[in-house]
Design an enzyme around this catalytic site. Structure first.
Site, PDB file in Angstrom:
ATOM      1  N   ILE A  32      11.113  66.153  90.401  1.00 13.59           N
ATOM      2  CA  ILE A  32      12.500  66.175  90.887  1.00 13.59           C
ATOM      3  C   ILE A  32      12.932  67.605  91.214  1.00 13.59           C
ATOM      4  O   ILE A  32      13.403  67.894  92.306  1.00 13.59           O
ATOM      5  CB  ILE A  32      13.459  65.526  89.858  1.00 13.59           C
ATOM      6  CG1 ILE A  32      13.241  63.996  89.860  1.00 13.59           C
ATOM      7  CG2 ILE A  32      14.910  65.851  90.182  1.00 13.59           C
ATOM      8  CD1 ILE A  32      14.202  63.208  89.012  1.00 13.59           C
ATOM      9  N   ASP A  80       7.792  79.440  78.295  1.00 16.13           N
ATOM     10  CA  ASP A  80       8.288  78.292  77.537  1.00 16.13           C
ATOM     11  C   ASP A  80       9.795  78.503  77.345  1.00 16.13           C
ATOM     12  O   ASP A  80      10.209  79.566  76.853  1.00 16.13           O
ATOM     13  CB  ASP A  80       7.570  78.231  76.168  1.00 16.13           C
ATOM     14  CG  ASP A  80       7.814  76.903  75.456  1.00 16.13           C
ATOM     15  OD1 ASP A  80       8.969  76.433  75.454  1.00 16.13           O
ATOM     16  OD2 ASP A  80       6.833  76.357  74.903  1.00 16.13           O
ATOM     17  N   LYS A 140      21.809  81.485  78.901  1.00  9.78           N
ATOM     18  CA  LYS A 140      21.972  82.866  78.398  1.00  9.78           C
ATOM     19  C   LYS A 140      21.233  83.864  79.284  1.00  9.78           C
ATOM     20  O   LYS A 140      21.708  84.970  79.535  1.00  9.78           O
ATOM     21  CB  LYS A 140      21.442  82.979  76.957  1.00  9.78           C
ATOM     22  CG  LYS A 140      22.266  82.241  75.930  1.00  9.78           C
ATOM     23  CD  LYS A 140      23.528  82.968  75.550  1.00  9.78           C
ATOM     24  CE  LYS A 140      23.234  84.090  74.552  1.00  9.78           C
ATOM     25  NZ  LYS A 140      24.487  84.798  74.208  1.00  9.78           N
ATOM     26  N   SER A 172      20.408  66.226  83.275  1.00  6.42           N
ATOM     27  CA  SER A 172      20.607  65.434  82.057  1.00  6.42           C
ATOM     28  C   SER A 172      20.132  63.994  82.250  1.00  6.42           C
ATOM     29  O   SER A 172      19.294  63.728  83.119  1.00  6.42           O
ATOM     30  CB  SER A 172      22.094  65.506  81.663  1.00  6.42           C
ATOM     31  OG  SER A 172      22.275  65.008  80.370  1.00  6.42           O
ATOM     32  N   LYS A 190      20.064  65.418  75.232  1.00  5.96           N
ATOM     33  CA  LYS A 190      20.822  65.453  76.485  1.00  5.96           C
ATOM     34  C   LYS A 190      22.332  65.477  76.218  1.00  5.96           C
ATOM     35  O   LYS A 190      23.093  66.040  77.007  1.00  5.96           O
ATOM     36  CB  LYS A 190      20.450  64.262  77.371  1.00  5.96           C
ATOM     37  CG  LYS A 190      19.017  64.330  77.912  1.00  5.96           C
ATOM     38  CD  LYS A 190      18.749  65.573  78.761  1.00  5.96           C
ATOM     39  CE  LYS A 190      17.444  65.458  79.546  1.00  5.96           C
ATOM     40  NZ  LYS A 190      17.130  66.695  80.296  1.00  5.96           N
ATOM     41  N   ILE A 219      14.442  57.226  89.622  1.00  6.45           N
ATOM     42  CA  ILE A 219      14.073  57.813  90.914  1.00  6.45           C
ATOM     43  C   ILE A 219      12.592  57.516  91.161  1.00  6.45           C
ATOM     44  O   ILE A 219      11.740  57.832  90.310  1.00  6.45           O
ATOM     45  CB  ILE A 219      14.339  59.343  90.930  1.00  6.45           C
ATOM     46  CG1 ILE A 219      15.800  59.674  90.541  1.00  6.45           C
ATOM     47  CG2 ILE A 219      13.994  59.937  92.302  1.00  6.45           C
ATOM     48  CD1 ILE A 219      16.870  59.152  91.464  1.00  6.45           C
TER      49      ILE A 219
END
Ligand code: COA
Length: 315
Positions: A32, A80, A140, A172, A190, A219
């Site tokens: 996606i 990561d 951040k 999400s 989420k 999807i």
């Protein structure tokens, strides 16, 4: 692998709306996110995609770069999202090599199907760490650059000569809206991601930044669908019936929604969630009994017995 433009972008968008802008996307080589980045780059932007797998990320970047002559797409592998320092270094490299960092997508996620009985505390923590903490770490790392971008491309409501900038998007899911077995870990993670986005919207809106959540439903041809659903024709047919639009979505429909939120058209959308799922999550309570299977009962034209006829009422 060259992807035809109509597979990742509708023809309604104007070329060049993201010229000289830079998108930073975690999980950017995924099925996606890579299409969201592809759409952004096709419309004039450059991008950095971040991933754990070095080869997949570098290959993905090289492939996305082919959508537009002169496009710059950097693949930063070996990162990561659970490691805030590595993410900060990636954001710094992105801004340094491409000149700015104007848009960000927190797309990296981990998921697998498991009932709580088979979900160890460490398995739960792993997904919380990747999805929730990873999204926080991403925010951040990019926010100082987004603040800078928002200063230069002011969000005033009127057309700016330099276009838009300073926009954050979190990917999400709808599991925590409706309740979903085998997804305790992801639903919890989420829900946290959604709240992180809202916090960014509230605390960074005054700097001109928008933060929103994009929530894909089922999807077609994505890693998520392969991981989370059975793909045999019978199961697919049954799953599709739960979607009011009676079809799965296309990756293009997620990319289009992304372009909308990043473009001038989305300037006043902040602290919100755009669910692109054909209405699927709304049907969680749709089939009340075998007699009223959704959507067969509605499409059959049959009446619910015992209801006073609308014809007989004064309304
Ligand atoms: N069912 C139950 N527990 C599982 C599991 C599964 N299918 N897969 C992993 N776990 C558990 C492990 O057993 C381990 O727990 P333990 O220490 O108590 O045994 C814990 O989760 C961590 O597993 P590990 O493989 O070390 O984590 P990782 O950081 O290498 O991988 C995952 C993260 C598990 C989320 C992995 O699926 C992943 O890397 N996914 C990335 C891609 C992805 O999920 N994309 C989502 C698209 S929808």
């Amino acid at each position: 692998m060259s992807v035809p433009r109509e597979r990742y972008l509708s023809p309604v968008w104007r070329d060049g709306i993201f010229t000289s802008k830079v998108l930073f996307c975690t999980g950017g080589a995924g099925s996606i996110c890579s299409m969201q980045v592809r759409a952004f780059v096709a419309l004039g932007g450059n991008a950095c995609i971040i991933g754990r797998n070095v080869e997949k990320t570098e290959k993905g970047a090289a492939d996305i770069a082919t959508v537009r002559p002169g496009a710059k797409v950097i693949g930063i592998g070996g990162i990561d999202v659970r490691d805030p320092k590595a993410l900060q270094a990636a954001a710094e490299r992105c801004a340094k090599e491409l000149g700015s960092l104007d848009f960000a997508i927190a797309g990296a996620a981990g998921n697998f199907l498991a009932p709580m009985a088979q979900l160890s505390p460490n398995a739960f923590k792993t997904v919380m760490d990747i999805d929730a903490l990873g999204s926080y770490n991403t925010a951040k790392a990019v926010l100082p650059y987004l603040v800078e971008s928002a200063k230069q491309h002011k969000n005033t409501g009127s057309t700016q000569p330099t276009g838009t900038g300073g926009r954050m998007l979190f990917i999400s899911a709808t599991f925590h809206y409706k309740g979903q077995p085998l997804q305790a870990h992801v639903a919890a993670a989420k829900a946290a991601v959604d709240q992180i986005s809202h916090a960014v919207a509230i605390e960074y809106g005054p700097y001109g930044i928008t933060s929103n959540i994009l929530t894909p439903g089922p999807i077609a041809n994505t890693e998520g669908m392969e991981r989370l659903s059975k793909t045999d024709p019978e199961s697919s047919k049954a799953e599709m019936k739960k979607v009011p639009l009676q079809r799965y979505g296309e990756v293009k429909e997620i990319a289009d929604a992304t372009v909308y939120l990043f473009s001038e058209a989305g300037s006043y959308v902040n602290g919100n969630t755009l669910v692109v799922d054909g209405g699927q999550w709304r049907t969680a309570g749709a089939s009340m009994s075998h007699a009223w299977q959704y959507p067969d009962f509605l499409l059959s034209g049959a009446a619910v017995e015992g209801v006073k006829s609308a014809k007989g009422s004064k309304l």
